[in-house]
Design a protein around this motif. Structure first.
Motif, short mmCIF file in Angstrom:
data_model
loop_
_atom_site.label_atom_id
_atom_site.label_comp_id
_atom_site.label_asym_id
_atom_site.label_seq_id
_atom_site.Cartn_x
_atom_site.Cartn_y
_atom_site.Cartn_z
N THR A 284 -12.12 12.62 19.36
CA THR A 284 -11.13 11.56 19.55
C THR A 284 -9.73 12.06 19.22
O THR A 284 -8.76 11.77 19.94
N THR A 285 -9.60 12.84 18.16
CA THR A 285 -8.29 13.38 17.79
C THR A 285 -7.74 14.28 18.90
O THR A 285 -6.55 14.23 19.22
N VAL A 286 -8.61 15.08 19.49
CA VAL A 286 -8.18 15.95 20.60
C VAL A 286 -7.73 15.10 21.79
O VAL A 286 -6.67 15.36 22.39
N ARG A 287 -8.49 14.08 22.12
CA ARG A 287 -8.11 13.23 23.26
C ARG A 287 -6.79 12.53 22.98
O ARG A 287 -5.98 12.32 23.90
N ASN A 288 -6.53 12.17 21.74
CA ASN A 288 -5.27 11.50 21.40
C ASN A 288 -4.07 12.43 21.50
O ASN A 288 -2.92 11.97 21.48
N ALA A 289 -4.31 13.73 21.61
CA ALA A 289 -3.21 14.68 21.76
C ALA A 289 -2.59 14.62 23.15
O ALA A 289 -1.52 15.22 23.38
N ALA A 290 -3.23 13.90 24.07
CA ALA A 290 -2.70 13.68 25.43
C ALA A 290 -2.37 14.99 26.14
O ALA A 290 -1.32 15.13 26.77
N LEU A 291 -3.28 15.94 26.06
CA LEU A 291 -3.13 17.21 26.75
C LEU A 291 -3.50 17.05 28.22
O LEU A 291 -4.10 16.05 28.62
N THR A 292 -3.15 18.03 29.01
CA THR A 292 -3.62 18.01 30.40
C THR A 292 -5.14 18.11 30.41
O THR A 292 -5.77 18.52 29.42
N GLU A 293 -5.74 17.75 31.51
CA GLU A 293 -7.21 17.82 31.61
C GLU A 293 -7.69 19.24 31.39
O GLU A 293 -8.70 19.46 30.72
N HIS A 294 -6.95 20.20 31.94
CA HIS A 294 -7.35 21.61 31.78
C HIS A 294 -7.32 22.03 30.32
O HIS A 294 -8.28 22.65 29.82
N LEU A 295 -6.26 21.68 29.61
CA LEU A 295 -6.16 22.06 28.20
C LEU A 295 -7.16 21.30 27.34
O LEU A 295 -7.71 21.85 26.38
#
Length: 312
Positions: A284-295
């Motif tokens: 969840t923390t990673v998804r909240n970073a709002a990175l591109t789909e690739h990253l």
């Protein structure tokens, strides 16, 4: 569901608890061995496989690369070999892979033990303390045989601070991040990456403070205050991209900075399981970073597969 790999998760294999170094108390298991200097309590989630499986299901993490708990790692070569066998058993039980241990007292022997370990199917790399027990620092020439073997055999090495490191206070909050920062900075300043190109090092806890204060490291090198060797790339910050990092910086903005600005493709999800100060919901923390789909895919799985090739 896409695979999510936790690259920073600890375990004390249950099969080790029969050893005389462990004993059960009213409050649970503790570890005490010659050279350790004190008794270390072991939380139940460190050993309990069912609790680990429940956590995996709750977080959406599909597997963990198992690391030994550093507090039980440094107890001589015979112990390291036994610990490796037990880590393999745990990896088989959980359907995953694990990191090995070596005794670094004799660096030539440690190098050979590393080579032997990574030829075992369940072992995909090595975990090494940033503050070796009663030994020289990682940036010293003592470790040259180990670095050489790691490069030659493409063996990844996780660098992890110890419980009783040199930080002097604030323990899990900032102390171990200081230890990370000092160890990583000294590896750069002493030209370890120049002498051993291709060395694959995973810096846990988001690399400590180093990625976020690299300008001060450059400043010290420029003024000569921290200059130890002439670096081939001109300044210390040019070597930040040589490390791999985990997401145990614990916040989405820090993860975004690491992934987008410091080392794209070299940041991987980590929880620091089972410790309470780790990330209880790392995906969840990673998804909240709002990175591109690739990253995002790279952090969730790709970077770990790139580093620990045998897990793909």
């Amino acid at each position: 569901m896409n695979e999510v790999i936790d690259a920073h998760a600890h375990i004390v294999p249950e099969s080790l608890l029969t050893d005389s170094a462990f004993r059960r108390t009213d409050k649970g298991w503790v570890f005490s061995a010659p050279g350790i200097g004190e008794t270390r309590p072991i939380g139940p989630r460190m050993t309990n496989v069912d609790a680990r499986r429940s956590w995996l299901a709750d977080t959406g993490v599909t597997r963990q690369i198992l690391s030994p708990w550093l507090d039980i790692q440094e107890n001589g070569r015979d112990w390291a070999l036994r610990l490796n066998d037990a880590m393999c058993e745990s990896a088989d039980e959980l359907g995953t892979a694990a990191l090995a241990s070596v005794d670094t007292t004799d660096a030539d022997q440690a190098a050979q033990d590393l080579v032997d370990a990574i030829n075992v199917p369940q072992l995909v790399g090595l975990m090494l303390s940033t503050d070796p027990l009663n030994g020289p620092p990682l940036h010293s020439d003592h470790y040259a045989p180990l670095w050489m073997a790691a490069v030659e055999h493409q063996a990844p090495i996780m660098l992890h601070p110890s419980t009783c490191g040199p930080h002097g206070g604030l323990g899990n909050v900032h102390g171990r991040l200081v230890d990370n920062t000092l160890a990583l900075g000294n590896l750069i300043l002493n030209g370890v990456f120049d002498r051993f190109p291709g060395l694959q090092l995973l810096a846990v806890h988001g690399g400590g403070f180093l990625p976020y204060q690299a300008g001060r490291l450059d400043g010290g090198y420029r003024t000569g205050e921290t200059k130890v060797a002439d670096l081939e790339r001109g300044q210390p910050s040019a070597y930040l991209q040589d490390f791999y990092y985990d997401t145990v910086a614990l916040t989405a903005p820090a993860i975004a900075f690491l992934t987008e600005n410091v080392a794209p493709g070299r940041v991987m999800l980590g929880s620091d399981y089972p410790f309470a100060i780790g990330d209880p919901q790392p995906a969840t923390t990673v998804r909240n970073a709002a990175l591109t789909e690739h990253l995002t895919d790279s952090v969730m799985r790709g970077a770990a597969v790139d580093l620990f090739g045998k897990i793909s």
